[in-house]
Design an enzyme around this catalytic site. Structure first.
Site, mmCIF file in Angstrom:
data_model
loop_
_atom_site.group_PDB
_atom_site.id
_atom_site.type_symbol
_atom_site.label_atom_id
_atom_site.label_comp_id
_atom_site.label_asym_id
_atom_site.label_seq_id
_atom_site.Cartn_x
_atom_site.Cartn_y
_atom_site.Cartn_z
ATOM 1 N N CYS A 126 -2.693 6.745 -0.949
ATOM 2 C CA CYS A 126 -2.945 7.110 0.454
ATOM 3 C C CYS A 126 -2.995 8.631 0.601
ATOM 4 C CB CYS A 126 -1.852 6.564 1.369
ATOM 5 S SG CYS A 126 -1.721 4.770 1.396
ATOM 6 N N CYS B 203 3.010 6.249 -0.277
ATOM 7 C CA CYS B 203 1.851 5.718 -1.000
ATOM 8 C C CYS B 203 1.036 6.852 -1.626
ATOM 9 C CB CYS B 203 1.011 4.897 -0.018
ATOM 10 S SG CYS B 203 -0.599 4.397 -0.654
#
Length: 106
Positions: A34, A31
């Site tokens: 993230c 991600c």
């Protein structure tokens, strides 16, 4: 500063039994948002010091807790206080908002 990792196995001990407010960052290696949020969380954790804690939980390695708390998108930040889920934020936040968010729960 490196954030502590929590797992399905130690989640209850680390998060639910915490005596101070704690943010759990539900994330994954793949991600991009993230990974971009990680240094912001590390800076926020350093600024909060002993007032609160920020930990991370990899959803790929720990599907039980991410499923239990209904994580559908990442990054998802969940704020716990006194063993209870207080608030959830999906997506990134600037450091100032993270700190403000934690202090509002204190």
């Amino acid at each position: 500063m490196t954030l502590e990792k929590v797992t399905d196995a130690n989640f209850d001990e680390v998060v639910l039994k915490s005596s101070k407010p704690i943010i759990v960052d539900f994330w994954a290696e793949w991600c991009g948002p993230c990974r971009a949020l990680m240094p912001v969380l590390e800076e926020a954790a350093a600024e909060l010091g002993e007032d609160a804690k920020i930990v991370k939980l990899n959803i790929d390695e720990n599907p039980e807790k991410s499923g239990q708390y209904g994580v559908r998108g990442i990054p998802t930040l969940m704020l716990f206080k006194g063993g209870e889920l207080v608030q959830t934020q999906v997506g990134s936040m600037p450091k100032s908002k993270i700190i403000e968010w934690v202090k509002s729960a204190s």
